[in-house]
Motif scaffolding. Sequence first.
Motif, PDB file in Angstrom:
ATOM      1  N   THR A  32      22.321 119.896  62.665  1.00 32.51           N
ATOM      2  CA  THR A  32      23.199 118.748  62.909  1.00 32.51           C
ATOM      3  C   THR A  32      23.840 118.793  64.295  1.00 32.51           C
ATOM      4  OG1 THR A  32      25.106 119.878  61.937  1.00 32.51           O
ATOM      5  CG2 THR A  32      23.755 118.532  60.458  1.00 32.51           C
ATOM      6  N   LEU A  33      23.667 119.874  65.029  1.00 32.58           N
ATOM      7  CA  LEU A  33      24.284 120.005  66.358  1.00 32.58           C
ATOM      8  C   LEU A  33      23.423 119.461  67.492  1.00 32.58           C
ATOM      9  CD1 LEU A  33      25.765 123.589  65.959  1.00 32.58           C
ATOM     10  CD2 LEU A  33      26.893 121.385  65.570  1.00 32.58           C
ATOM     11  N   ASP A  34      22.149 119.206  67.241  1.00 31.89           N
ATOM     12  CA  ASP A  34      21.246 118.697  68.273  1.00 31.89           C
ATOM     13  C   ASP A  34      21.225 117.170  68.214  1.00 31.89           C
ATOM     14  OD1 ASP A  34      19.220 117.993  70.018  1.00 31.89           O
ATOM     15  OD2 ASP A  34      17.721 119.318  69.129  1.00 31.89           O
ATOM     16  N   ALA A  35      21.852 116.513  69.183  1.00 32.09           N
ATOM     17  CA  ALA A  35      21.955 115.048  69.189  1.00 32.09           C
ATOM     18  C   ALA A  35      20.597 114.364  69.333  1.00 32.09           C
ATOM     19  CB  ALA A  35      22.882 114.596  70.316  1.00 32.09           C
ATOM     20  N   ARG A  36      19.599 115.075  69.826  1.00 31.48           N
ATOM     21  CA  ARG A  36      18.265 114.483  69.996  1.00 31.48           C
ATOM     22  C   ARG A  36      17.404 114.598  68.743  1.00 31.48           C
ATOM     23  NH1 ARG A  36      16.674 118.365  74.505  1.00 31.48           N
ATOM     24  NH2 ARG A  36      17.573 119.565  72.856  1.00 31.48           N
ATOM     25  N   ASN A  59      13.763 121.365  63.797  1.00 30.88           N
ATOM     26  CA  ASN A  59      14.412 120.580  64.851  1.00 30.88           C
ATOM     27  C   ASN A  59      14.607 119.136  64.412  1.00 30.88           C
ATOM     28  OD1 ASN A  59      14.501 122.743  66.717  1.00 30.88           O
ATOM     29  ND2 ASN A  59      12.316 122.469  67.044  1.00 30.88           N
ATOM     30  N   ALA A  60      15.180 118.965  63.240  1.00 31.08           N
ATOM     31  CA  ALA A  60      15.445 117.644  62.674  1.00 31.08           C
ATOM     32  C   ALA A  60      16.555 117.805  61.648  1.00 31.08           C
ATOM     33  CB  ALA A  60      14.188 117.084  62.011  1.00 31.08           C
ATOM     34  N   VAL A  61      17.026 116.682  61.147  1.00 33.46           N
ATOM     35  CA  VAL A  61      18.009 116.693  60.065  1.00 33.46           C
ATOM     36  C   VAL A  61      17.486 115.802  58.964  1.00 33.46           C
ATOM     37  CG1 VAL A  61      20.386 116.235  59.396  1.00 33.46           C
ATOM     38  CG2 VAL A  61      19.887 117.010  61.724  1.00 33.46           C
ATOM     39  N   ALA A  62      17.439 116.346  57.762  1.00 33.29           N
ATOM     40  CA  ALA A  62      16.989 115.595  56.593  1.00 33.29           C
ATOM     41  C   ALA A  62      18.076 115.689  55.533  1.00 33.29           C
ATOM     42  CB  ALA A  62      15.673 116.159  56.073  1.00 33.29           C
ATOM     43  N   VAL A  63      18.443 114.550  54.990  1.00 38.03           N
ATOM     44  CA  VAL A  63      19.539 114.483  54.032  1.00 38.03           C
ATOM     45  C   VAL A  63      18.985 114.078  52.673  1.00 38.03           C
ATOM     46  CG1 VAL A  63      21.781 113.461  53.529  1.00 38.03           C
ATOM     47  CG2 VAL A  63      21.088 113.832  55.911  1.00 38.03           C
ATOM     48  N   VAL A  64      19.221 114.907  51.661  1.00 33.55           N
ATOM     49  CA  VAL A  64      18.757 114.651  50.304  1.00 33.55           C
ATOM     50  C   VAL A  64      19.766 113.727  49.622  1.00 33.55           C
ATOM     51  CG1 VAL A  64      18.056 115.683  48.119  1.00 33.55           C
ATOM     52  CG2 VAL A  64      17.763 116.979  50.246  1.00 33.55           C
ATOM     53  N   ALA A  65      19.299 112.552  49.204  1.00 30.97           N
ATOM     54  CA  ALA A  65      20.181 111.574  48.549  1.00 30.97           C
ATOM     55  C   ALA A  65      20.243 111.771  47.038  1.00 30.97           C
ATOM     56  CB  ALA A  65      19.712 110.155  48.861  1.00 30.97           C
ATOM     57  N   PHE A  66      19.289 112.490  46.457  1.00 33.01           N
ATOM     58  CA  PHE A  66      19.221 112.720  45.013  1.00 33.01           C
ATOM     59  C   PHE A  66      19.041 111.419  44.238  1.00 33.01           C
ATOM     60  CE2 PHE A  66      21.632 116.407  46.599  1.00 33.01           C
ATOM     61  CZ  PHE A  66      20.784 117.414  46.173  1.00 33.01           C
ATOM     62  N   GLY A  67      18.122 110.561  44.698  1.00 30.69           N
ATOM     63  CA  GLY A  67      17.779 109.352  43.961  1.00 30.69           C
ATOM     64  C   GLY A  67      17.621 108.141  44.857  1.00 30.69           C
ATOM     65  N   ALA A  68      16.684 107.265  44.497  1.00 27.28           N
ATOM     66  CA  ALA A  68      16.384 106.067  45.282  1.00 27.28           C
ATOM     67  C   ALA A  68      17.576 105.115  45.360  1.00 27.28           C
ATOM     68  CB  ALA A  68      15.174 105.345  44.695  1.00 27.28           C
ATOM     69  N   SER A  69      18.324 105.018  44.296  1.00 36.27           N
ATOM     70  CA  SER A  69      19.453 104.080  44.270  1.00 36.27           C
ATOM     71  C   SER A  69      20.589 104.521  45.193  1.00 36.27           C
ATOM     72  CB  SER A  69      19.975 103.919  42.848  1.00 36.27           C
ATOM     73  OG  SER A  69      20.526 105.140  42.388  1.00 36.27           O
ATOM     74  N   ARG A  70      20.543 105.743  45.689  1.00 36.69           N
ATOM     75  CA  ARG A  70      21.612 106.298  46.516  1.00 36.69           C
ATOM     76  C   ARG A  70      21.273 106.317  48.014  1.00 36.69           C
ATOM     77  NH1 ARG A  70      25.180 109.547  44.575  1.00 36.69           N
ATOM     78  NH2 ARG A  70      24.765 111.178  46.090  1.00 36.69           N
ATOM     79  N   LEU A  71      20.057 105.924  48.394  1.00 33.93           N
ATOM     80  CA  LEU A  71      19.608 106.062  49.780  1.00 33.93           C
ATOM     81  C   LEU A  71      20.535 105.360  50.778  1.00 33.93           C
ATOM     82  CD1 LEU A  71      15.760 105.619  49.290  1.00 33.93           C
ATOM     83  CD2 LEU A  71      16.922 107.699  50.041  1.00 33.93           C
ATOM     84  N   GLN A  72      20.814 104.097  50.570  1.00 35.99           N
ATOM     85  CA  GLN A  72      21.637 103.328  51.511  1.00 35.99           C
ATOM     86  C   GLN A  72      23.060 103.875  51.582  1.00 35.99           C
ATOM     87  OE1 GLN A  72      20.416 100.849  53.534  1.00 35.99           O
ATOM     88  NE2 GLN A  72      22.395 100.982  54.555  1.00 35.99           N
ATOM     89  N   LYS A  73      23.628 104.163  50.428  1.00 37.24           N
ATOM     90  CA  LYS A  73      25.001 104.688  50.357  1.00 37.24           C
ATOM     91  C   LYS A  73      25.123 106.018  51.111  1.00 37.24           C
ATOM     92  CE  LYS A  73      28.181 105.630  46.560  1.00 37.24           C
ATOM     93  NZ  LYS A  73      28.245 105.823  45.126  1.00 37.24           N
ATOM     94  N   VAL A  74      24.161 106.894  50.911  1.00 40.71           N
ATOM     95  CA  VAL A  74      24.186 108.197  51.581  1.00 40.71           C
ATOM     96  C   VAL A  74      23.943 108.026  53.080  1.00 40.71           C
ATOM     97  CG1 VAL A  74      22.978 110.411  51.779  1.00 40.71           C
ATOM     98  CG2 VAL A  74      23.617 109.527  49.530  1.00 40.71           C
ATOM     99  N   ALA A  75      23.010 107.148  53.469  1.00 42.67           N
ATOM    100  CA  ALA A  75      22.749 106.906  54.895  1.00 42.67           C
ATOM    101  C   ALA A  75      24.015 106.413  55.595  1.00 42.67           C
ATOM    102  CB  ALA A  75      21.614 105.907  55.067  1.00 42.67           C
ATOM    103  N   ALA A  80      28.562 107.587  59.195  1.00 41.57           N
ATOM    104  CA  ALA A  80      30.002 107.584  59.454  1.00 41.57           C
ATOM    105  C   ALA A  80      30.526 108.986  59.765  1.00 41.57           C
ATOM    106  CB  ALA A  80      30.743 107.006  58.253  1.00 41.57           C
ATOM    107  N   HIS A  81      30.016 109.989  59.059  1.00 43.44           N
ATOM    108  CA  HIS A  81      30.525 111.352  59.224  1.00 43.44           C
ATOM    109  C   HIS A  81      29.980 112.053  60.473  1.00 43.44           C
ATOM    110  CE1 HIS A  81      32.339 115.103  57.859  1.00 43.44           C
ATOM    111  NE2 HIS A  81      31.218 115.700  58.214  1.00 43.44           N
ATOM    112  N   TYR A  82      28.658 111.959  60.685  1.00 42.12           N
ATOM    113  CA  TYR A  82      28.021 112.702  61.775  1.00 42.12           C
ATOM    114  C   TYR A  82      27.775 111.862  63.029  1.00 42.12           C
ATOM    115  CZ  TYR A  82      27.061 116.467  58.457  1.00 42.12           C
ATOM    116  OH  TYR A  82      27.182 117.486  57.544  1.00 42.12           O
ATOM    117  N   ALA A  83      27.694 110.537  62.882  1.00 43.49           N
ATOM    118  CA  ALA A  83      27.432 109.602  63.995  1.00 43.49           C
ATOM    119  C   ALA A  83      26.170 109.942  64.789  1.00 43.49           C
ATOM    120  CB  ALA A  83      28.644 109.516  64.905  1.00 43.49           C
ATOM    121  N   PRO A  84      25.020 110.166  64.109  1.00 39.60           N
ATOM    122  CA  PRO A  84      23.786 110.396  64.865  1.00 39.60           C
ATOM    123  C   PRO A  84      23.346 109.080  65.516  1.00 39.60           C
ATOM    124  CG  PRO A  84      23.280 110.174  62.547  1.00 39.60           C
ATOM    125  CD  PRO A  84      24.782 110.153  62.670  1.00 39.60           C
TER     126      PRO A  84
END
Length: 94
Positions: A32-36, A59-75, A80-84
């Motif tokens: 999460t520290l690599d802005a690129r 060299n990437a960040v992948a976030v597990v949402a734990f379900g299809a219905s949660r994808l948008q909410k988690v994104a 908001a938290h990390y501001a990539p």
Amino acid sequence: MGKLLAVQAINPDGAKQTFGSMGDGCLVLGNTLDARAPWIVAEGWADCASFCFHLHRGNAVAVVAFGASRLQKVAEAVAAHYAPPRVTIMEDAP
């Protein structure tokens, strides 16, 4: 972010079980520290681990949402938290 909300497991019969409330929770994998670094949100752990550690060799960040219905909410929470610069939602094939 940063607290344990729930535990998800697969029981001996092969059924997924969640203990606790997922709420807005997610699991963040990668650097999460690599802005690129590219950022994705996907349904499950295996997709995220493959994207982050196999395809991008960590060299990437992948976030597990734990379900299809949660994808948008988690994104939205991750943005908001990390501001990539960009967060891509990676949906499973139908």
